[in-house]
Design a protein around this motif. Structure first.
Motif, short mmCIF file in Angstrom:
data_model
loop_
_atom_site.label_atom_id
_atom_site.label_comp_id
_atom_site.label_asym_id
_atom_site.label_seq_id
_atom_site.Cartn_x
_atom_site.Cartn_y
_atom_site.Cartn_z
N VAL A 168 20.82 37.31 -0.81
CA VAL A 168 21.68 36.89 0.26
C VAL A 168 21.91 35.30 0.61
CG1 VAL A 168 21.95 37.35 2.73
CG2 VAL A 168 21.32 39.28 1.30
N ALA A 169 20.80 34.63 0.54
CA ALA A 169 20.80 33.50 0.87
C ALA A 169 21.46 32.59 -0.11
CB ALA A 169 19.37 32.78 0.96
N ALA A 170 21.65 32.84 -1.44
CA ALA A 170 22.41 32.24 -2.16
C ALA A 170 23.78 32.50 -2.17
CB ALA A 170 21.88 32.70 -3.75
N LEU A 171 24.28 33.66 -1.73
CA LEU A 171 25.27 34.20 -1.66
C LEU A 171 26.36 33.70 -0.20
CD1 LEU A 171 25.40 37.74 -3.27
CD2 LEU A 171 26.25 35.61 -4.13
N PHE A 172 25.49 33.74 0.54
CA PHE A 172 25.88 33.43 1.97
C PHE A 172 25.47 32.38 2.99
CE2 PHE A 172 26.57 38.02 1.16
CZ PHE A 172 27.92 38.19 1.20
N LEU A 213 20.21 47.00 -1.22
CA LEU A 213 21.04 45.82 -0.70
C LEU A 213 21.21 44.66 -1.86
CD1 LEU A 213 19.24 45.41 2.78
CD2 LEU A 213 21.58 45.89 2.29
N ILE A 214 20.37 44.69 -2.85
CA ILE A 214 20.55 43.58 -3.81
C ILE A 214 21.57 44.29 -4.75
CG2 ILE A 214 19.41 42.89 -5.96
CD1 ILE A 214 16.71 42.85 -4.59
N GLY A 215 21.63 45.35 -5.02
CA GLY A 215 22.91 46.00 -5.64
C GLY A 215 24.30 45.88 -4.94
N ALA A 216 24.28 45.98 -3.68
CA ALA A 216 25.49 45.88 -2.70
C ALA A 216 25.88 44.40 -3.01
CB ALA A 216 25.09 46.31 -1.39
N ALA A 217 25.15 43.37 -2.88
CA ALA A 217 24.90 42.07 -2.59
C ALA A 217 25.85 41.65 -4.23
CB ALA A 217 23.70 41.14 -2.46
N LEU A 218 25.46 42.00 -5.19
CA LEU A 218 25.77 41.64 -6.65
C LEU A 218 27.11 42.59 -6.90
CD1 LEU A 218 22.39 41.41 -8.45
CD2 LEU A 218 23.61 39.49 -7.27
N LEU A 219 27.00 43.86 -6.65
CA LEU A 219 28.27 44.63 -7.22
C LEU A 219 29.15 44.88 -6.23
CD1 LEU A 219 25.82 47.37 -9.04
CD2 LEU A 219 27.03 45.19 -9.92
N LEU A 220 29.04 44.83 -4.90
CA LEU A 220 30.01 45.36 -3.89
C LEU A 220 30.60 44.30 -3.27
CD1 LEU A 220 28.55 48.45 -2.07
CD2 LEU A 220 30.04 48.48 -4.07
N THR A 221 29.87 43.22 -2.82
CA THR A 221 30.40 42.04 -2.33
C THR A 221 31.78 41.34 -3.05
OG1 THR A 221 29.02 40.52 -3.12
CG2 THR A 221 28.37 41.40 -0.95
N PRO A 222 31.55 41.23 -4.31
CA PRO A 222 32.89 40.66 -4.93
C PRO A 222 34.02 41.58 -4.84
CG PRO A 222 30.81 40.63 -6.47
CD PRO A 222 30.65 41.58 -5.35
N LEU A 223 33.80 42.69 -4.75
CA LEU A 223 35.10 43.63 -4.50
C LEU A 223 35.67 43.85 -2.96
CD1 LEU A 223 33.54 46.72 -6.48
CD2 LEU A 223 35.02 44.85 -7.39
N SER A 245 37.20 42.36 0.52
CA SER A 245 38.05 41.22 0.91
C SER A 245 37.36 40.04 2.12
CB SER A 245 39.23 41.65 2.04
OG SER A 245 38.69 42.54 2.91
N GLU A 246 36.30 40.88 2.86
CA GLU A 246 35.10 40.15 3.45
C GLU A 246 33.94 40.55 2.58
OE1 GLU A 246 32.92 38.30 5.13
OE2 GLU A 246 34.91 37.78 5.93
N PRO A 247 33.29 39.61 1.81
CA PRO A 247 32.33 39.97 0.95
C PRO A 247 31.22 40.60 1.89
CG PRO A 247 33.31 37.92 0.38
CD PRO A 247 33.87 38.22 1.58
N ALA A 248 30.60 39.97 3.16
CA ALA A 248 29.35 40.27 3.79
C ALA A 248 29.60 41.92 4.10
CB ALA A 248 29.27 39.63 4.87
N MET A 249 30.61 42.59 4.04
CA MET A 249 30.95 43.99 4.37
C MET A 249 30.27 44.70 3.19
SD MET A 249 32.34 44.84 7.17
CE MET A 249 32.76 46.59 6.82
N GLY A 250 30.16 44.46 1.83
CA GLY A 250 29.43 44.75 1.08
C GLY A 250 28.05 45.21 1.44
#
Length: 543
Positions: free
Chosen positions: A61-65, A204-214, A216-221
């Motif tokens: 999460v820190a690396a992405l956001f 949460l790790i799976g969501a951060a890596l797989l859902l956030t790119p999909l 429109s607002e990445p943090a919603m993943g």
């Protein structure tokens, strides 16, 4: 309800029957006595796995956001149901439910235990379903209450409210998971509930890596990941209840005597057991009014403190509550006092060096775990300030976890709530005094100081009531611990490179140095203890 009120069926013998399989006969017997140290080790190992996975989650999460608006929004949206989870599920409910369940299991029949489980699970589901629906509808107002500073940014406020509508059902799911875990813990099945939080981190790790790119607002993943985790954790524990023959058939029955007792015990326990969580939430409210990133700085530093707190303090508190409840039901006051003394010694054995190491290695730890991607050097420096303040209070946080069960196991929730209110008021005053000179670090320091007040009052009252009786050897033990911490501190200060150097290292160099420091620090600390006479056998204690 007095401490010595009769059990569900007073005509039954007060001593547990010989151990029988749960499915045989009419009696449900209390679990066989086991070693508290062994049970604590099981919970510690599982909790360590969960915390390590949690740190891996936070690294992602820190690396992405980083510490930006998206991260702030998610942390608040997750903190609100997570706070209520600790308040209702792992907090007040667990502390009220386990002593009552232990009494039924020790003195009641199989039918009475099953009726209690059915009534409690059904009543809990109804109450939490209504609360979840209400809070989902009131999401924008909740955000404004818990993070009023977000009101200056309408987009951030709206994003947090949308996330909260996804994360709040987690409260219902994880509370039912905590109910299942309390039953398993009462039957000495500690490993399964302790492992369950790993599923949250995996989700949460799976969501951060797989859902956030999909999105429109990445943090919603990340919010979707919380909801998925709630379903996964509950589904994981149910088969183990079925195997024990303890899977409930939920049916609300608020008139059931056990449910009424639990509700009466819960009311004051809502404050008494969760004061530290209320204090941390107050930190979030005030941090939202400070510089951008303050919420995230407190979050990252709190996460590091949660590692030893969960592995040592919460683990010991988890295994000691059912054991104390059983001893109280059997009216074994001497064993009760010895267990409390054992728990305090165990907490200090591990909590003191952990607090010292966190304070000395604040920047290296934060750099090794979080200084990637969007996380800046300024973020590291700010988070290190609050980490040292939280580390100062680590031992107090741990002591609260083992002293509060001394009251709850005796079904006394009124005393901890009085102590909790005093500590919470003190925290509010200290927040206002320290926030101006120290900003977010002042909030962390206020939480630590109020925790010491909380733990000190709990210990003093237990001593006054004659429940906590210190066993012989405390003077020698204190010298051994202080000497070990001195050796540890000198070793880390001499060996650790300047933290600025860590900024230019790659990930493997950082991890290697951190592992070296941990191994050397642990080695010199325990070598000192061994040389001065501390032995493993000194910490053996039957439940």
């Amino acid at each position: 309800m007095t401490d010595r009120e009769s059990p569900p069926d007073p005509e039954r013998p007060t001593e547990p029957a010989p151990p029988l399989p749960l499915a045989e006969g009419d009696r449900v017997v209390a679990p066989k006595a086991g070693g508290l140290a062994r049970s604590g080790l099981i919970v510690s190992v599982m909790t360590m796995l969960s915390r390590v996975m949690g740190l891996a989650r936070d690294v992602v999460v820190a690396a992405l956001f980083g510490a930006g608006s998206g991260a702030d929004a998610f942390f608040v949206a997750f903190k609100i149901p997570n706070f209520m989870r600790r308040l209702f599920a792992e907090g007040a409910f667990n502390q009220a439910f386990v002593p009552v369940l232990s009494e039924y299991a020790t003195r009641g029949s199989r039918r009475e235990v099953r009726e209690l489980l059915d009534a409690v699970s059904g009543s809990l589901t109804v109450v939490l379903a209504l609360l979840t629906a209400l809070f989902m509808l009131a999401a924008p107002w909740l955000v404004w209450v818990f993070a009023p500073g977000f009101g200056r940014d309408p987009e951030k406020l709206a994003l947090t409210a949308d996330m909260l509508r996804l994360t709040f059902p987690y409260l219902l799911l994880i509370s039912l998971t905590a109910f299942s875990g309390s039953v398993l813990n009462t039957w000495n099945r500690f490993a399964v509930p302790a492992f369950t939080p790993v599923l949250l981190n995996i989700s949460l790790i799976g969501a951060a890596l797989l859902l956030t790119p999909l999105m429109s607002e990445p943090a919603m993943g990340l919010a979707w990941g919380v909801l998925i985790a709630g379903v996964a954790q509950l589904a994981f524990q149910v088969p183990f209840l079925v195997r024990l023959g303890l899977a409930p058939r939920p049916w609300p029955n608020f008139a059931h005597p056990g449910v009424r007792r639990i509700m009466l015990l819960m009311a004051p326990a809502l404050f008494g057991v969760s004061v530290s969580q209320i204090n941390l939430l107050l930190d979030t409210v005030l941090a939202s009014l400070l510089a951008p990133g303050s919420v995230s700085w407190l979050y990252y530093s709190d996460r590091l403190v949660e590692l030893p707190l969960g592995v040592f303090g919460i683990a010991i508190g988890t295994v000691i509550l059912p054991a104390l409840s059983k001893r109280h039901a059997e009216q074994s006051s001497e064993h009760f006092a010895a267990m409390l003394d054992w728990a305090i010694r165990a907490v200090l054995l591990l909590g003191l060096p952990a607090a010292l190491a966190l304070a000395l290695l604040a920047e290296p730890l934060l750099i090794s775990l979080f200084h990637y991607g969007a996380m800046t050097e300024q973020d590291i420096a700010m988070a290190a300030m609050s980490l040292r303040a939280y580390a100062f209070g680590l031992v107090a946080f741990m002591l609260i976890k083992v002293l509060a069960p001394g009251f709850f196991a005796r079904q006394n929730t009124s005393t901890p709530v009085k102590v909790g209110i005093i500590a919470m008021v003190a925290n509010m005053v200290l927040n206002l005094l320290l926030i101006w000179p120290l900003a977010h670090a002042g909030l962390a320091l206020a939480t630590a100081l109020s925790a010491f007040m909380n733990a000190g009052l709990l210990g003093w009252l237990l001593r006054k009531e004659g429940v906590l009786v210190f066993q012989p050897g405390w003077g020698r033990y204190a010298v051994q611990l202080l000497g070990g911490c001195a050796v540890l501190g000198v070793g880390l200060a001499w060996l650790a490179p300047d933290w600025q150097a860590w900024l230019g290292w790659g990930v493997w160099t950082r991890v290697s140095w951190l592992a070296l420091l941990v191994v050397v620090g642990a080695a010199v600390y325990f070598a000192w203890l061994a040389a001065t006479g501390v032995r493993i056998r000194h910490f053996r204690m039957k439940s």
